[in-house]
Design a protein around this motif. Sequence first.
Motif, mmCIF file in Angstrom:
data_model
loop_
_atom_site.group_PDB
_atom_site.id
_atom_site.type_symbol
_atom_site.label_atom_id
_atom_site.label_comp_id
_atom_site.label_asym_id
_atom_site.label_seq_id
_atom_site.Cartn_x
_atom_site.Cartn_y
_atom_site.Cartn_z
ATOM 1 N N ARG A 82 0.804 -1.210 0.000
ATOM 2 C CA ARG A 82 0.000 0.000 0.000
ATOM 3 C C ARG A 82 0.838 1.262 0.000
ATOM 4 N NH1 ARG A 82 -5.246 -1.095 2.551
ATOM 5 N NH2 ARG A 82 -5.687 -3.060 1.560
ATOM 6 N N ASP A 168 -8.531 -0.845 6.065
ATOM 7 C CA ASP A 168 -9.407 -1.810 5.399
ATOM 8 C C ASP A 168 -9.623 -3.068 6.241
ATOM 9 O OD1 ASP A 168 -9.864 -0.235 3.209
ATOM 10 O OD2 ASP A 168 -8.390 -1.211 1.920
ATOM 11 N N ALA A 169 -8.531 -3.604 6.795
ATOM 12 C CA ALA A 169 -8.645 -4.867 7.529
ATOM 13 C C ALA A 169 -9.552 -4.713 8.748
ATOM 14 C CB ALA A 169 -7.265 -5.369 7.952
ATOM 15 N N MET A 172 -13.257 -3.916 7.788
ATOM 16 C CA MET A 172 -13.985 -5.130 7.392
ATOM 17 C C MET A 172 -14.404 -5.903 8.634
ATOM 18 S SD MET A 172 -12.411 -6.759 3.891
ATOM 19 C CE MET A 172 -10.711 -6.933 4.388
ATOM 20 N N TYR A 179 -17.245 -5.905 1.555
ATOM 21 C CA TYR A 179 -16.604 -6.043 0.250
ATOM 22 C C TYR A 179 -17.586 -6.594 -0.782
ATOM 23 C CZ TYR A 179 -12.224 -5.034 -1.894
ATOM 24 O OH TYR A 179 -11.223 -4.417 -2.619
ATOM 25 N N ALA A 189 -18.032 -14.738 -5.171
ATOM 26 C CA ALA A 189 -17.612 -14.147 -3.903
ATOM 27 C C ALA A 189 -18.800 -13.897 -2.973
ATOM 28 C CB ALA A 189 -16.868 -12.837 -4.154
ATOM 29 N N MET B 188 -11.561 -15.976 -2.715
ATOM 30 C CA MET B 188 -12.879 -15.364 -2.483
ATOM 31 C C MET B 188 -14.026 -16.333 -2.731
ATOM 32 S SD MET B 188 -13.502 -12.863 -5.759
ATOM 33 C CE MET B 188 -12.538 -13.126 -7.249
ATOM 34 N N ILE B 190 -13.983 -19.473 -1.710
ATOM 35 C CA ILE B 190 -14.010 -20.486 -0.654
ATOM 36 C C ILE B 190 -14.900 -20.047 0.503
ATOM 37 C CG2 ILE B 190 -12.566 -21.711 1.057
ATOM 38 C CD1 ILE B 190 -10.416 -21.798 -1.141
ATOM 39 N N TYR B 201 -12.328 -13.290 10.462
ATOM 40 C CA TYR B 201 -11.711 -12.257 9.632
ATOM 41 C C TYR B 201 -12.311 -12.250 8.224
ATOM 42 C CZ TYR B 201 -8.121 -11.803 13.205
ATOM 43 O OH TYR B 201 -7.461 -11.572 14.385
ATOM 44 N N PRO B 202 -13.024 -11.184 7.861
ATOM 45 C CA PRO B 202 -13.552 -11.116 6.492
ATOM 46 C C PRO B 202 -12.415 -10.907 5.492
ATOM 47 C CG PRO B 202 -14.622 -9.499 7.936
ATOM 48 C CD PRO B 202 -13.406 -9.993 8.638
ATOM 49 N N ILE B 203 -12.648 -11.327 4.262
ATOM 50 C CA ILE B 203 -11.645 -11.102 3.214
ATOM 51 C C ILE B 203 -12.222 -10.229 2.102
ATOM 52 C CG2 ILE B 203 -10.331 -13.216 3.618
ATOM 53 C CD1 ILE B 203 -11.841 -14.220 0.969
ATOM 54 N N MET B 204 -11.343 -9.750 1.250
ATOM 55 C CA MET B 204 -11.751 -8.918 0.129
ATOM 56 C C MET B 204 -12.259 -9.775 -1.026
ATOM 57 S SD MET B 204 -8.804 -6.009 0.181
ATOM 58 C CE MET B 204 -9.115 -4.551 1.200
ATOM 59 N N ALA B 205 -13.306 -9.329 -1.675
ATOM 60 C CA ALA B 205 -13.822 -10.040 -2.846
ATOM 61 C C ALA B 205 -13.027 -9.600 -4.066
ATOM 62 C CB ALA B 205 -15.308 -9.747 -3.021
ATOM 63 N N ARG B 247 -2.874 -9.882 1.409
ATOM 64 C CA ARG B 247 -3.641 -8.872 0.673
ATOM 65 C C ARG B 247 -5.138 -9.201 0.660
ATOM 66 N NH1 ARG B 247 -1.490 -5.035 -3.230
ATOM 67 N NH2 ARG B 247 0.463 -6.166 -3.457
ATOM 68 N N MET B 248 -5.463 -10.496 0.619
ATOM 69 C CA MET B 248 -6.876 -10.896 0.667
ATOM 70 C C MET B 248 -7.546 -10.392 1.945
ATOM 71 S SD MET B 248 -7.686 -12.604 -2.100
ATOM 72 C CE MET B 248 -9.373 -12.722 -1.537
ATOM 73 N N PHE B 249 -6.776 -10.332 3.026
ATOM 74 C CA PHE B 249 -7.306 -9.902 4.324
ATOM 75 C C PHE B 249 -7.184 -8.381 4.497
ATOM 76 C CE2 PHE B 249 -6.575 -14.380 4.912
ATOM 77 C CZ PHE B 249 -7.582 -14.794 5.760
ATOM 78 N N GLY B 250 -6.763 -7.685 3.436
ATOM 79 C CA GLY B 250 -6.619 -6.231 3.526
ATOM 80 C C GLY B 250 -5.332 -5.804 4.209
ATOM 81 N N CYS B 251 -4.357 -6.705 4.268
ATOM 82 C CA CYS B 251 -3.104 -6.401 4.974
ATOM 83 C C CYS B 251 -1.917 -6.400 4.018
ATOM 84 C CB CYS B 251 -2.839 -7.457 6.038
ATOM 85 S SG CYS B 251 -4.145 -7.598 7.262
#
Lengths: 347, 347
Positions: A82, A168-169, A172, A179, A189, B188, B190, B201-205, B247-251
Amino acid sequence: MNTDTPRQSKTYVGWDIGGAHLKVARILSDGSIETVLQTACPLWQGIDKLEEAYHSVCDTLPTNDIHVVTMTGELADSFSDRKQGVYRILDAMAHLLQQSFAVYTGNEGIVNNEAIADIESVASRNWQATGEWLAERCREGILIDMGSTTTDIVPFKSGRIKVQGDNDATRMRYGELIYSGISRTPIMAIADRFDIDGVSYPIMAEYFATIADVYRLLGELPEDADLYPTCDNAAKTMDGSAKRIERMFGCDWDGDMRTARVKAQAIAKVQQLSISRALSTLLERNRLSERVCVIGAGSGYKIVQCIAEDLGLQFMPYHRLLNNLPKHLEDIACRCATAIAVADLER
Amino acid sequence: MNTDTPRQSKTYVGWDIGGAHLKVARILSDGSIETVLQTACPLWQGIDKLEEAYHSVCDTLPTNDIHVVTMTGELADSFSDRKQGVYRILDAMAHLLQQSFAVYTGNEGIVNNEAIADIESVASRNWQATGEWLAERCREGILIDMGSTTTDIVPFKSGRIKVQGDNDATRMRYGELIYSGISRTPIMAIADRFDIDGVSYPIMAEYFATIADVYRLLGELPEDADLYPTCDNAAKTMDGSAKRIERMFGCDWDGDMRTARVKAQAIAKVQQLSISRALSTLLERNRLSERVCVIGAGSGYKIVQCIAEDLGLQFMPYHRLLNNLPKHLEDIACRCATAIAVADLER
């Protein structure tokens, strides 16, 4: 960030640089909106896409304006992280604007692009700009900005934003960033199965259709909300969307529009439920009254209206807060709420 | 499909034409395996990808062989529907092989390519060929073929396949086709959130990472199982996968491999649970004994072993059923089980 020149002679341009779209608003010194526009900007394909997007809109923007930038585009995976994303976007804007400009930071207000110390308060702060702008005007309420890819939920009370997440993390995790949006979200998704008439139908984990196909089929996709090619690079028509949605379920479309619409309805329902649940949680957590007003923004603001009304909440579209806005700009103003907000916060 | 020439002089080539991979097996008239190989074949980019994939392997295959084709590639969204997909794949193979060839049909056996009446029994029948081949040899058992994109679960009893689904849509509904594999599945698809140490923990779509990143990080991705570029077109390394998963977790990944592995473990667990649940349902529905043997195939056969053993079931890798197979061909034989099966069914 004030400058020496008298305010009344200035115009302000707000830039909201997302990972998929560039949004721009130009407002006059009396706060009235002169231009609002949105264009595709697929930053995951590289920073040069920002230049292309800029050049596709800059003819309509005169120079000598005061420019204010906010972003979410730094999360694109064309950047190594980022931090690099923020720097490369700011560098690109410096190169394009050929002048110093203002940058919205969540924690330190609006600062000059050459004076940014804290990258964290530049990265993905666009929701905060819109929330701050609204909190100043409405004192209490909840903003739901449903964009192409994500939905921001920003409660505010006593003129201040009330959020728990700071990036963002964490946003969420606290349900402040969902998302899921009105056009780019892949169907895979949303869920791996959908209930239709009491039967659970699994879907394929393939990029065969997006939520734009769902809302197109339901007649609820706003014009120009879907600026990207379809998954199969085929037509943005009802037939095309029906075919793509049926493909998600492992079926060939047989021409029956009703069946495809039933499936689209089931998908939309699951998506809206995820937003609705987060909204309820945030209302409760922030002890907002049941008579609070939901302010809808983003290209999905009419979906937000349905979600709010289903919960028995008051609703107002963002554009109603803008003075003297011509009717034909209402939709685009909602879509570019953040670009307007950052420009107006600087005014 | 027998021909006039004496059997002993023949060699048989099985072609399993998937939507993402082409698999080929060449077996001799005594049933021994001469060649097994797999190559990328992104059919969603067009039928010319099949020609490219063919030419990347055909140098190693002499002419004058007997060819047998099976497919799942017809579901690629470059085709208007499955029917068109089947015809275009068969036409392409006819053009490439420059001779008539055999096609596996689920319901009518193996037929000549010019004599196909029923498209439905050609489309996505590859699982049936492997199941039929196994049922003939093992009488009772359950095949789990975990490929790059999907997992087929095929129970058999008294020498016959016992399934309820007859096409992709119904096979998904009955849990016989799980749309989850060892490399191509986007994270996304799964789940939209993963439990780690009791926190959800939500993930990004977003298409930021695939399950290949998960298994690479866990040291469980077989070599050559992941023939496609990574989501960010960056390196297929542990570091690259850690970065993509975070990155999927916004990190942004901070270099801590342990944290990234904990996340990968949580994702793998959810995926394996979906396969495990389907397996349990199918054992019960088909009244297979608790001492039934699970036969693992596909590039994910070692994951299948873990799933089977966690349920207390016997396990055998598919390659153990092949006579005189050199050790270095065991993995690729498992991966190309269907290509071997169709060639051997024709023998």
